[in-house]
Design a protein around this motif. Structure first.
Motif, PDB file in Angstrom:
ATOM      1  N   ASN A 217       0.858  -1.008   0.012  1.00 49.51           N
ATOM      2  CA  ASN A 217       0.170   0.154  -0.072  1.00 49.51           C
ATOM      3  C   ASN A 217       0.984   1.215  -0.041  1.00 49.51           C
ATOM      4  O   ASN A 217       1.582   1.325   0.960  1.00 49.51           O
ATOM      5  CB  ASN A 217      -0.966   0.010   1.228  1.00 49.51           C
ATOM      6  CG  ASN A 217      -2.022   0.985   1.086  1.00 49.51           C
ATOM      7  OD1 ASN A 217      -2.405   1.402  -0.008  1.00 49.51           O
ATOM      8  ND2 ASN A 217      -2.587   1.278   2.152  1.00 49.51           N
ATOM      9  N   PRO A 218       0.916   2.011  -1.181  1.00 49.69           N
ATOM     10  CA  PRO A 218       0.070   2.007  -2.302  1.00 49.69           C
ATOM     11  C   PRO A 218       0.439   0.596  -3.046  1.00 49.69           C
ATOM     12  O   PRO A 218       1.325  -0.008  -2.819  1.00 49.69           O
ATOM     13  CB  PRO A 218       0.531   3.075  -3.111  1.00 49.69           C
ATOM     14  CG  PRO A 218       1.962   3.525  -2.498  1.00 49.69           C
ATOM     15  CD  PRO A 218       1.822   3.228  -1.187  1.00 49.69           C
ATOM     16  N   SER A 219      -0.520   0.016  -3.712  1.00 44.96           N
ATOM     17  CA  SER A 219      -0.614  -1.116  -4.595  1.00 44.96           C
ATOM     18  C   SER A 219       0.315  -1.124  -5.680  1.00 44.96           C
ATOM     19  O   SER A 219       0.791   0.064  -5.847  1.00 44.96           O
ATOM     20  CB  SER A 219      -2.006  -1.576  -4.868  1.00 44.96           C
ATOM     21  OG  SER A 219      -2.330  -0.464  -5.910  1.00 44.96           O
ATOM     22  N   THR A 220       0.354  -2.104  -6.359  1.00 45.13           N
ATOM     23  CA  THR A 220       1.565  -2.097  -7.539  1.00 45.13           C
ATOM     24  C   THR A 220       0.767  -1.237  -8.759  1.00 45.13           C
ATOM     25  O   THR A 220       1.303  -1.060  -9.794  1.00 45.13           O
ATOM     26  CB  THR A 220       1.617  -3.539  -8.304  1.00 45.13           C
ATOM     27  OG1 THR A 220       0.417  -4.235  -8.227  1.00 45.13           O
ATOM     28  CG2 THR A 220       2.592  -4.184  -7.308  1.00 45.13           C
ATOM     29  N   LEU A 221      -0.671  -0.890  -8.624  1.00 43.62           N
ATOM     30  CA  LEU A 221      -1.283   0.128  -9.348  1.00 43.62           C
ATOM     31  C   LEU A 221      -1.058   1.254  -9.236  1.00 43.62           C
ATOM     32  O   LEU A 221      -1.493   2.357  -9.907  1.00 43.62           O
ATOM     33  CB  LEU A 221      -2.865  -0.212  -9.388  1.00 43.62           C
ATOM     34  CG  LEU A 221      -3.338  -1.844  -9.966  1.00 43.62           C
ATOM     35  CD1 LEU A 221      -4.732  -1.758  -9.519  1.00 43.62           C
ATOM     36  CD2 LEU A 221      -2.920  -2.041 -11.304  1.00 43.62           C
ATOM     37  N   GLY A 222      -0.151   1.749  -8.080  1.00 40.75           N
ATOM     38  CA  GLY A 222       0.173   3.072  -7.639  1.00 40.75           C
ATOM     39  C   GLY A 222      -1.045   3.440  -6.817  1.00 40.75           C
ATOM     40  O   GLY A 222      -1.008   4.913  -6.892  1.00 40.75           O
ATOM     41  N   LEU A 223      -2.128   2.739  -6.303  1.00 44.48           N
ATOM     42  CA  LEU A 223      -3.052   3.350  -5.838  1.00 44.48           C
ATOM     43  C   LEU A 223      -3.090   3.118  -4.419  1.00 44.48           C
ATOM     44  O   LEU A 223      -2.615   1.913  -3.736  1.00 44.48           O
ATOM     45  CB  LEU A 223      -4.286   2.795  -6.231  1.00 44.48           C
ATOM     46  CG  LEU A 223      -4.775   2.821  -7.769  1.00 44.48           C
ATOM     47  CD1 LEU A 223      -5.763   1.902  -8.269  1.00 44.48           C
ATOM     48  CD2 LEU A 223      -4.581   4.188  -8.201  1.00 44.48           C
ATOM     49  N   PHE A 224      -3.329   4.038  -3.478  1.00 43.01           N
ATOM     50  CA  PHE A 224      -3.321   3.788  -2.095  1.00 43.01           C
ATOM     51  C   PHE A 224      -4.739   3.280  -1.627  1.00 43.01           C
ATOM     52  O   PHE A 224      -5.841   3.918  -2.025  1.00 43.01           O
ATOM     53  CB  PHE A 224      -3.188   5.212  -1.266  1.00 43.01           C
ATOM     54  CG  PHE A 224      -3.144   4.950   0.220  1.00 43.01           C
ATOM     55  CD1 PHE A 224      -1.433   4.759   0.616  1.00 43.01           C
ATOM     56  CD2 PHE A 224      -3.980   5.109   1.318  1.00 43.01           C
ATOM     57  CE1 PHE A 224      -1.541   4.842   2.079  1.00 43.01           C
ATOM     58  CE2 PHE A 224      -3.792   5.176   2.553  1.00 43.01           C
ATOM     59  CZ  PHE A 224      -2.331   4.758   2.923  1.00 43.01           C
ATOM     60  N   GLU A 225      -4.832   2.068  -0.846  1.00 43.59           N
ATOM     61  CA  GLU A 225      -5.789   1.425  -0.345  1.00 43.59           C
ATOM     62  C   GLU A 225      -6.501   2.474   0.735  1.00 43.59           C
ATOM     63  O   GLU A 225      -6.075   2.303   1.974  1.00 43.59           O
ATOM     64  CB  GLU A 225      -5.634   0.081   0.448  1.00 43.59           C
ATOM     65  CG  GLU A 225      -4.934  -0.743  -0.595  1.00 43.59           C
ATOM     66  CD  GLU A 225      -6.102  -1.486  -1.537  1.00 43.59           C
ATOM     67  OE1 GLU A 225      -7.252  -1.273  -1.524  1.00 43.59           O
ATOM     68  OE2 GLU A 225      -5.559  -2.383  -2.545  1.00 43.59           O
ATOM     69  N   THR A 226      -7.592   3.235   0.384  1.00 44.20           N
ATOM     70  CA  THR A 226      -8.203   4.191   1.524  1.00 44.20           C
ATOM     71  C   THR A 226      -8.867   3.235   2.673  1.00 44.20           C
ATOM     72  O   THR A 226      -8.990   3.862   3.642  1.00 44.20           O
ATOM     73  CB  THR A 226      -9.146   5.031   0.621  1.00 44.20           C
ATOM     74  OG1 THR A 226      -9.859   4.220   0.040  1.00 44.20           O
ATOM     75  CG2 THR A 226      -8.280   5.952   0.157  1.00 44.20           C
ATOM     76  N   GLN A 227      -9.091   1.909   2.457  1.00 46.75           N
ATOM     77  CA  GLN A 227      -9.825   1.249   3.324  1.00 46.75           C
ATOM     78  C   GLN A 227      -9.046   0.459   4.029  1.00 46.75           C
ATOM     79  O   GLN A 227      -9.439  -0.700   4.631  1.00 46.75           O
ATOM     80  CB  GLN A 227     -11.059   0.180   2.823  1.00 46.75           C
ATOM     81  CG  GLN A 227     -11.853   1.075   1.749  1.00 46.75           C
ATOM     82  CD  GLN A 227     -13.344   0.858   1.828  1.00 46.75           C
ATOM     83  OE1 GLN A 227     -13.884   1.015   2.791  1.00 46.75           O
ATOM     84  NE2 GLN A 227     -13.620   0.231   0.754  1.00 46.75           N
ATOM     85  N   ILE A 228      -7.644   0.557   4.241  1.00 47.44           N
ATOM     86  CA  ILE A 228      -6.838  -0.165   4.783  1.00 47.44           C
ATOM     87  C   ILE A 228      -7.069  -0.488   6.333  1.00 47.44           C
ATOM     88  O   ILE A 228      -6.801  -1.604   6.562  1.00 47.44           O
ATOM     89  CB  ILE A 228      -5.314   0.301   4.784  1.00 47.44           C
ATOM     90  CG1 ILE A 228      -4.255  -0.803   4.986  1.00 47.44           C
ATOM     91  CG2 ILE A 228      -5.123   1.799   5.382  1.00 47.44           C
ATOM     92  CD1 ILE A 228      -4.444  -2.067   4.313  1.00 47.44           C
ATOM     93  N   VAL A 229      -7.663   0.385   7.104  1.00 48.00           N
ATOM     94  CA  VAL A 229      -7.969   0.194   8.483  1.00 48.00           C
ATOM     95  C   VAL A 229      -8.985  -0.849   8.618  1.00 48.00           C
ATOM     96  O   VAL A 229      -8.904  -1.748   9.276  1.00 48.00           O
ATOM     97  CB  VAL A 229      -8.321   1.554   8.997  1.00 48.00           C
ATOM     98  CG1 VAL A 229      -8.775   1.240  10.581  1.00 48.00           C
ATOM     99  CG2 VAL A 229      -7.212   2.387   9.298  1.00 48.00           C
ATOM    100  N   GLU A 230     -10.024  -0.619   7.736  1.00 48.20           N
ATOM    101  CA  GLU A 230     -11.114  -1.840   7.595  1.00 48.20           C
ATOM    102  C   GLU A 230     -10.575  -3.023   7.154  1.00 48.20           C
ATOM    103  O   GLU A 230     -11.063  -4.160   7.791  1.00 48.20           O
ATOM    104  CB  GLU A 230     -12.217  -1.152   6.748  1.00 48.20           C
ATOM    105  CG  GLU A 230     -13.487  -2.097   6.366  1.00 48.20           C
ATOM    106  CD  GLU A 230     -14.164  -2.396   7.661  1.00 48.20           C
ATOM    107  OE1 GLU A 230     -13.932  -1.814   8.736  1.00 48.20           O
ATOM    108  OE2 GLU A 230     -15.267  -3.165   7.649  1.00 48.20           O
ATOM    109  N   ILE A 231      -9.730  -3.087   6.214  1.00 44.84           N
ATOM    110  CA  ILE A 231      -9.189  -4.132   5.623  1.00 44.84           C
ATOM    111  C   ILE A 231      -8.372  -5.055   7.010  1.00 44.84           C
ATOM    112  O   ILE A 231      -8.529  -6.441   7.177  1.00 44.84           O
ATOM    113  CB  ILE A 231      -8.050  -4.039   4.763  1.00 44.84           C
ATOM    114  CG1 ILE A 231      -8.896  -3.689   3.523  1.00 44.84           C
ATOM    115  CG2 ILE A 231      -7.194  -5.338   4.304  1.00 44.84           C
ATOM    116  CD1 ILE A 231      -7.993  -3.049   2.222  1.00 44.84           C
ATOM    117  N   ALA A 232      -7.571  -4.332   7.555  1.00 47.90           N
ATOM    118  CA  ALA A 232      -6.961  -4.930   8.720  1.00 47.90           C
ATOM    119  C   ALA A 232      -7.771  -5.436   9.924  1.00 47.90           C
ATOM    120  O   ALA A 232      -7.559  -6.559  10.507  1.00 47.90           O
ATOM    121  CB  ALA A 232      -5.966  -3.749   9.526  1.00 47.90           C
TER     122      ALA A 232
END
Ligand SMILES: *Cc1c(COP(=O)(O)O)cnc(C)c1O
Length: 486
Positions: A217-232
């Motif tokens: 994060n950012p992913s290999t697409l260059g995008l930041f996972e905005t939902q990272i806290v929820e993912i964790a």
């Protein structure tokens, strides 16, 4: 063919040599045949080119000119790019006190080296938001494997059988490979329309067999996972851990930290983010950082402070997964990373990230009208385009990459990540000037125009390189790996 382009075997003339040695004064009867078994000795002399000293020098210099590196030109390879390799770091790594020490030297005589490692351990912990660091792993993939082995040991120590590692479809190829090498199996989940982790798919995939989620994060697409806290939260609630692939940390240094996003383990590629020229598989260093709950499983040795203010090597944690590398990691690379961090300081590292992101967004916004942009909006340190719009002209992304060679550019990463059709992945890095970025962008736009107007120029590229377009199938099926002459 110009003489400097000749192959060294073609320059060979019987009896010519690049050296002259004094007469041998060792008695022949004490020689090789009594010490080395006869079947191991050559019966015929090796076939070597017989050339003069200047021929040898010219041959290797000519070969080196055929190579391309960051010191020749722009190298916008996404994800694995060559980033900044300051020459001062090379000087420091060559200081005799660092370069000439021996791994078996007594600790009292290598206090400086140990202090450097100790400081680097704490700097990397601070930078990633982790509690403990091992500098041992020798590459990113090695760090991944080490991290997954610790995750495995953690679950086993709690008496739980967890064997599944979840990875998104945009993940780097080493992620599933490391999981498999660690004896775990991967479960791939699709990205959603925005290129982010699909939360519904994640909820479906997690369960009592989940060992970990591996993410960058950012992913290999260059995008930041905005939902990272929820993912964790989803992964932790299912009893799994979060692994952060920090191979390319140029977007986040001094801005955010994997530890704060909820990750439990991280590896960094010092040879990407923190200098060290690398190519062809090495050299590398992939330190791992862990949260306190995983610290008992760390591989040793790590460096600790002694009571009298000195430094010592210490074994890994009490439930250590064991050694993962001979001696103390790739020390020369640790010296370069230490120098890199000290040179920039915390504010400088943040500026590196800000400029890496700025450069990438500048390029994305200028290239966007000329290619398809699968994930429009703001990117981080890299971005992906799709060459799909050139297909009607018979041009593929591969052709664009080949044509770039004619203009002296290293092509971007192509056909990765796998979930983007005709993918072109660009990471400009923070060190390039606006003029360099504009030069590359103008060339890309020119190639788009050529694709529409004179596609054969693009299809037959490269035209200016030593070797023109290879037959990709033949090159893969019947590679010629040695000199066929002589
Ligand atoms: C380069 C890279 C790796 C692997 O690192 P190596 O040092 O080549 O083993 C892993 N993940 C990502 C995202 C990378 O870019």
């Amino acid at each position: 063919m110009k003489p400097e382009q000749s192959l060294i075997f073609e320059l060979s003339r019987p009896g010519r040599a690049a050296y002259s040695l004094p007469e041998c004064d060792v008695p022949a009867e004490e020689g090789l045949d009594t010490l080395i078994p006869a079947e191991l000795l050559r019966s015929e002399p090796a076939v070597l080119p017989e050339v003069s000293e200047v021929d040898v020098i010219r041959h290797y210099t000519a070969l080196s000119r055929r190579n391309f590196g960051v010191d020749n030109g722009f190298y916008p390879l996404g994800s694995c790019t060559m980033k900044y390799n300051p020459k001062i770091n090379e000087d420091v790594a060559r200081f005799p006190g660092f370069a000439k020490i021996h791994p078996y030297q007594p600790e009292e005589s290598i206090q400086g080296a140990l202090e450097l490692m100790h400081t680097l351990q704490s700097d990397l912990a601070a930078l990633t938001g982790m509690d403990a660091v091992s500098l041992q792993p020798a590459a990113g993939a090695h760090g991944e494997w080490t991290g997954l082995m610790m995750i495995r040991a953690y679950h086993e120590a709690r008496g739980e059988v967890r064997t599944k590692v979840i990875v998104p479809d945009s993940s780097h190829g080493t992620n599933p490979a490391s999981a498999s090498a660690a004896g775990l199996t991967t479960v791939t989940i699709p990205s959603n329309e925005q290129g982010m982790v699909d939360l519904e798919a994640l909820k479906q995939a997690v369960g009592s067999d989940t060992a970990a989620l591996m993410l960058t994060n950012p992913s290999t697409l260059g995008l930041f996972e905005t939902q990272i806290v929820e993912i964790a939260r989803i992964v932790h609630e299912a009893g799994g851990l979060l692994y952060y692939d920090g191979a390319n940390s140029n977007a986040i240094m001094g801005i955010t930290r994997p530890g704060d996003m909820g990750f439990d383990v991280v590896h960094l590629n010092l040879h990407k983010t923190m200098s060290t020229p690398h190519g062809g598989g090495g050299p590398g260093a992939g330190p791992v950082g862990v949260k306190a709950k995983l610290a008992p499983f760390l591989p040793g040795p790590t460096v600790a402070k002694t009571e009298d203010g000195g430094f010592k090597l210490q074994a890994g944690g009490p439930q250590s997964i064991g050694r993962v590398k001979a001696y103390y990691g790739n020390f020369g690379i640790l010296v370069r990373a230490y120098t890199y961090i000290r040179t920039y300081g915390p504010d400088g590292l943040r500026e590196v990230s800000e400029n890496a992101v700025l450069n990438a967004n500048y390029m994305l916004s200028r290239l966007a009208p000329h290619f398809e942009v699968p994930y429009p909006g703001i990117c981080k340190h890299e971005f992906v385009l799709s060459g799909k719009n050139l297909k009607p002209y018979g041009i593929r992304t591969l052709d664009v990459a080949k044509r770039l060679l004619d203009f002296g550019y290293h092509p971007p990463t192509v056909y990765f990540p796998l979930n983007v059709e005709e993918c072109i992945m660009i990471e400009p890095t923070e060190t390039e000037s606006k003029e360099t970025l504009d030069g590359f962008i103008d060339t890309m736009i020119r190639i788009v125009q050529e694709s529409k107007e004179t596609p054969e120029i693009v299809l037959n590229a490269p035209h200016t390189t030593e070797i023109s377009r290879l037959d990709e199938t033949q090159a893969a099926r019947k590679p010629v790996l040695n000199c066929s002459c002589g």
